[in-house]
Design a protein around this motif. Structure first.
Motif, PDB file in Angstrom:
ATOM      1  N   SER A  40      -2.535  10.203  19.565  1.00 42.47           N
ATOM      2  CA  SER A  40      -2.384  10.932  20.819  1.00 42.47           C
ATOM      3  C   SER A  40      -1.864   9.994  21.892  1.00 42.47           C
ATOM      4  CB  SER A  40      -3.707  11.546  21.247  1.00 42.47           C
ATOM      5  OG  SER A  40      -3.534  12.255  22.447  1.00 42.47           O
ATOM      6  N   GLY A  41      -0.578   9.691  21.845  1.00 44.26           N
ATOM      7  CA  GLY A  41       0.041   8.877  22.875  1.00 44.26           C
ATOM      8  C   GLY A  41      -0.287   7.410  22.814  1.00 44.26           C
ATOM      9  N   ARG A  53       9.149   6.266  24.659  1.00 41.61           N
ATOM     10  CA  ARG A  53       8.276   7.434  24.731  1.00 41.61           C
ATOM     11  C   ARG A  53       7.011   7.181  23.932  1.00 41.61           C
ATOM     12  NH1 ARG A  53       7.875  10.472  20.252  1.00 41.61           N
ATOM     13  NH2 ARG A  53       9.259  10.010  18.546  1.00 41.61           N
ATOM     14  N   ASN A  54       5.984   7.932  24.255  1.00 39.28           N
ATOM     15  CA  ASN A  54       4.748   7.869  23.489  1.00 39.28           C
ATOM     16  C   ASN A  54       4.815   8.881  22.355  1.00 39.28           C
ATOM     17  OD1 ASN A  54       3.608   5.917  25.117  1.00 39.28           O
ATOM     18  ND2 ASN A  54       2.577   7.405  26.429  1.00 39.28           N
ATOM     19  N   GLU A  55       4.266   8.490  21.202  1.00 37.67           N
ATOM     20  CA  GLU A  55       4.246   9.384  20.057  1.00 37.67           C
ATOM     21  C   GLU A  55       3.248  10.507  20.302  1.00 37.67           C
ATOM     22  OE1 GLU A  55       3.140   8.014  15.992  1.00 37.67           O
ATOM     23  OE2 GLU A  55       5.244   7.424  15.917  1.00 37.67           O
ATOM     24  N   ASP A  56       3.608  11.719  19.903  1.00 38.10           N
ATOM     25  CA  ASP A  56       2.739  12.883  20.057  1.00 38.10           C
ATOM     26  C   ASP A  56       1.815  13.034  18.859  1.00 38.10           C
ATOM     27  OD1 ASP A  56       3.681  13.889  22.471  1.00 38.10           O
ATOM     28  OD2 ASP A  56       5.251  15.071  21.515  1.00 38.10           O
ATOM     29  N   SER A  61       4.299  17.750  17.930  1.00 47.50           N
ATOM     30  CA  SER A  61       5.661  17.250  17.705  1.00 47.50           C
ATOM     31  C   SER A  61       6.531  18.213  16.909  1.00 47.50           C
ATOM     32  CB  SER A  61       5.611  15.911  16.970  1.00 47.50           C
ATOM     33  OG  SER A  61       5.268  16.089  15.602  1.00 47.50           O
ATOM     34  N   ILE A  62       5.941  19.222  16.319  1.00 49.54           N
ATOM     35  CA  ILE A  62       6.685  20.111  15.422  1.00 49.54           C
ATOM     36  C   ILE A  62       7.612  21.017  16.220  1.00 49.54           C
ATOM     37  CG2 ILE A  62       6.502  21.947  13.696  1.00 49.54           C
ATOM     38  CD1 ILE A  62       3.772  20.695  12.937  1.00 49.54           C
ATOM     39  N   LYS A  79      11.755  19.201  13.318  1.00 49.78           N
ATOM     40  CA  LYS A  79      11.478  17.919  13.955  1.00 49.78           C
ATOM     41  C   LYS A  79       9.976  17.666  13.856  1.00 49.78           C
ATOM     42  CE  LYS A  79      10.841  16.961  18.587  1.00 49.78           C
ATOM     43  NZ  LYS A  79       9.645  16.812  18.911  1.00 49.78           N
ATOM     44  N   ILE A  80       9.612  16.479  13.375  1.00 50.19           N
ATOM     45  CA  ILE A  80       8.211  16.066  13.345  1.00 50.19           C
ATOM     46  C   ILE A  80       8.157  14.579  13.661  1.00 50.19           C
ATOM     47  CG2 ILE A  80       7.496  17.802  11.658  1.00 50.19           C
ATOM     48  CD1 ILE A  80       7.531  15.587   9.522  1.00 50.19           C
TER      49      ILE A  80
END
Length: 173
Positions: A40-41, A53-56, A61-62, A79-80
């Motif tokens: 989570s970010g 960017r921070n990862e979701d 993210s889907i 997209k994932i």
């Protein structure tokens, strides 16, 4: 004899593809709900670039993209976040896939897979005694696609078969 207007099959196919893509996106998000404790970010991607960017979390993210050619939907992409692939395969952090099985190891620059080096990471006593691994594949993506593709294929086949029949009836014989 004048040809019938046969342009609505393109619109009909586009609508079918968009509807299917939306349905699959919902099912993928539902499938990803099993990973409640995901990232989570906390991971930053693209650091040092303007695309930082921070990862979701996986579920957030889907997304989907429909590829068009001459106004006709001809492809769908999903997209994932990249950790969704690792979770699906059960790999990462010292675990690799070899022959369809997850093993402890790493890949070298030449692509060879080797046994993992001893690391300063502690191994649980359960792992030492039983030899169990703490990484296992969690297929959440492929089953959704495999179960829904036949529905899309059937819809597209019917739409295109109707378009061909309509076109053939419009010709003088």
């Amino acid at each position: 004899m004048e040809s019938k207007d046969n342009t609505n099959w393109v619109q009909e196919q586009n609508t079918a593809v968009k509807g299917w893509a939306n349905m699959v996106t919902r099912k993928l998000k539902s499938s990803a709900l099993q990973f409640k404790h995901g990232k989570s970010g906390m991971v930053q991607r693209g650091s040092g670039t303007k695309y930082q960017r921070n990862e979701d979390k996986l579920i957030n993210s889907i997304g989907r993209k429909i590829y068009m050619a001459s106004g006709l939907a001809e492809g769908i992409g999903f997209k994932i976040e990249r950790h969704g692939v690792f979770v699906h395969k059960g790999v990462g952090r010292g675990y690799i896939m070899e022959g369809g099985v997850v093993i402890r190891g790493y890949k070298t620059d030449s692509g060879l897979k080797k046994q993992a080096k001893k690391s300063n990471r502690s191994v649980s006593s359960k792992q030492k005694t039983t030899g169990t691994m703490n990484r296992h594949p969690a297929p959440w993506f492929n089953p959704v696609i495999e179960n829904t593709v036949p529905e899309l294929a059937d819809k597209i086949a019917v739409i295109n078969a109707d378009a061909v029949i309509n076109e053939l009836h419009a010709k003088i014989k």
